[in-house]
Design a protein around this motif. Structure first.
Motif, short mmCIF file in Angstrom:
data_model
loop_
_atom_site.label_atom_id
_atom_site.label_comp_id
_atom_site.label_asym_id
_atom_site.label_seq_id
_atom_site.Cartn_x
_atom_site.Cartn_y
_atom_site.Cartn_z
N ASN A 92 51.13 78.89 55.98
CA ASN A 92 52.37 78.60 55.52
C ASN A 92 53.11 79.81 55.14
N GLN A 152 62.42 76.77 53.89
CA GLN A 152 62.01 77.04 52.54
C GLN A 152 62.69 78.00 51.68
N ASP A 189 55.05 60.87 46.68
CA ASP A 189 55.57 61.93 46.34
C ASP A 189 56.20 61.75 44.75
N GLY A 225 55.66 68.60 42.62
CA GLY A 225 55.58 68.04 44.06
C GLY A 225 56.33 66.73 44.17
N LYS A 278 59.24 64.32 47.15
CA LYS A 278 60.20 64.41 48.18
C LYS A 278 61.14 63.43 48.43
N TYR A 319 62.23 68.51 49.84
CA TYR A 319 60.85 68.70 49.20
C TYR A 319 60.65 69.73 48.23
N ASN A 373 57.88 71.83 46.08
CA ASN A 373 56.45 72.19 46.10
C ASN A 373 56.17 72.55 44.61
#
Length: 450
Positions: free
Chosen positions: A89, A190, A227, A253, A255, A301, A303
């Protein structure tokens, strides 16, 4: 710093200073990251792509403010695509092939096809009209049998022009396999969730317009089944009166997916007052059979382990036949303003809607905006419906603006009896119309009380 549009300046005859030409250079060890980069610049934006790690964009900066998250654990690393290796990533932007749930043969949605994701891409340059420059990155064909995407390849075209923060990102899937595949382009970007040397995730927000006919109900989005844990639901927001939904990042976390039809999503650094917008076309009504993941055009999303958010935009599903290709365009923009973002067009964003408080033949016009291009804003009074035929718009003033500064409008104007609507426009240095920031109806004059 916010700019008060006082005094107004005469529009005719003023010359806007020209922006620098777009530069595209190859830079070894860009920013000390260890990767060779293709770096595009104008006098507003720096945009950098790393061909060695899947053609990812790893830098999109307005001035010295970064909008892309870079994983410090992966800086400078490259990997040979492998069917068994862990997924690296890197951060930044890449495009994937949707739907994710069909990535693996026999079922399964992880990891992504490795050759497409982090294989080495090639880079070429194209020069266009009016000083614009396009960087074209071309990826290798996926070769691993484990993935449904075997035989597909990806191409991305990044176009930057002078005097603008706009980067046009054209994502293309090419089917070089002997069989058809149902696919969609998937823009995955991101962005940072904390500031450097700070633990302040609550300063980062995402805003998008709610589809008034959303299949997901009045909130306009759904939470992915796997999620909604670890308190992630407290991140999801909705402001029904403004027609806006969004996310406040709390480093949990989760989404969500939304069937956005108005074609924009905005990421905002509320502390420093910077906004990154993606605009895209929704060519058909989102539905489970036309868009991936149950009809999602936008996904967000969050994280919980690493401090980043993913802003994701998806194209319609396409039955891609052998030797065919499908493309999807997402336009990136940046400006200097905080949220909430209530509206986003080709000219800029609106934080506070254009408003007029009338007092007889005069009125006070207010609003707060961020622009995407160097230029001039002009406030126009458009004729009312009952005005005589041939009545022309009235210019109520203009002012120079820049994406580097928020635009706060607070000005008194004289109102002609023929004016029925106010429109705030952005024009470039040549007077070309770049789009409308907002508009407002002019209220009728209240009769005098006896």
């Amino acid at each position: 710093m916010k700019r008060w549009l006082l005094p107004w300046m005469v529009h005719a005859g003023l010359v806007l200073s020209a922006g620098e030409a777009v530069e595209l250079t190859q830079v070894d060890d860009h920013l000390g990251w260890g990767w060779q980069a293709q770096v595009m610049r104008n006098d507003l934006i720096t945009f950098a792509v790393m061909p060695a790690i899947g053609g990812r964009a790893m830098q999109y900066d307005l001035g010295d403010h970064p909008f892309l998250w870079v994983n410090p654990a992966e800086i400078g690393r490259t990997y040979e695509p492998s069917a068994d290796a862990p997924w690296p990533n890197f951060g930044g932007y890449k495009s994937w092939v949707a739907p994710q749930g069909q990535w693996l043969r026999g079922g399964g949605g992880w990891p992504p096809p490795p050759t497409l994701d982090y294989g080495e891409y090639t880079a070429t340059r194209e020069d266009g009209e009016q000083g614009q420059v396009t960087l074209v990155t071309t990826g290798p064909v996926e070769t691993f049998e484990r993935w449904q995407a075997k035989g597909l390849s990806l191409t991305r075209r990044f176009t930057l022009r002078p005097r603008s923060t706009q980067v046009r990102v054209e994502q293309r899937i090419i089917n070089q396999s002997p069989h058809p595949q149902v696919v969609a382009n998937w823009d995955v970007t991101q962005v940072p969730g904390v500031h450097a040397k700070a633990n302040d995730p609550d300063n980062f927000w995402v805003y998008f317009p709610v589809n008034p006919r959303s299949m997901f109900g009045p909130r306009g989005f759904f939470v992915f089944a796997s999620d909604g844990r670890n308190g992630a639901d407290s991140q999801w927001k909705n402001w029904a009166s403004d027609g806006i939904a969004g996310v406040q990042y709390l480093r949990r976390g989760g989404k969500i997916g939304a069937d956005v039809t108005a074609g924009w999503v905005a990421y905002v650094d509320e502390r420093d007052g910077y906004t990154f917008v993606k605009r895209f076309e929704v060519s058909a009504v989102p539905a489970p059979g036309t868009w991936p993941d149950g009809g999602s055009t936008v996904q967000v999303y969050t994280n919980g382990a690493e401090p980043y958010i993913e802003i994701e935009v998806l194209s319609p599903l396409v039955d891609l036949q052998p030797q065919q290709q499908t493309s999807f365009i997402v336009d990136w923009y940046a400006t200097r303003i905080d949220g909430p973002i209530l509206k986003a067009g080709t000219a800029g964003v609106c934080k506070q809607r254009l408003s007029l408080a009338r007092s007889g033949a005069r009125g006070r016009v207010t609003g707060m905006f961020g622009v995407f291009h160097l230029g001039t804003v002009e406030l126009l009074g458009l004729p009312s419906a009952d005005a005589k035929a041939g009545t022309k718009p009235v210019s109520l003033g203009s002012y120079y603006v820049s994406p580097r500064e928020a635009v706060t409008l607070d000005v008194e104007v004289a109102l002609s009896p023929t004016v029925g609507t106010l429109v705030l426009l952005l024009r470039d240095a040549d007077g070309k119309d770049l789009g409308e920031l907002d508009r407002a109806l002019v209220p009728a004059v209240e009769p005098e009380k006896r």
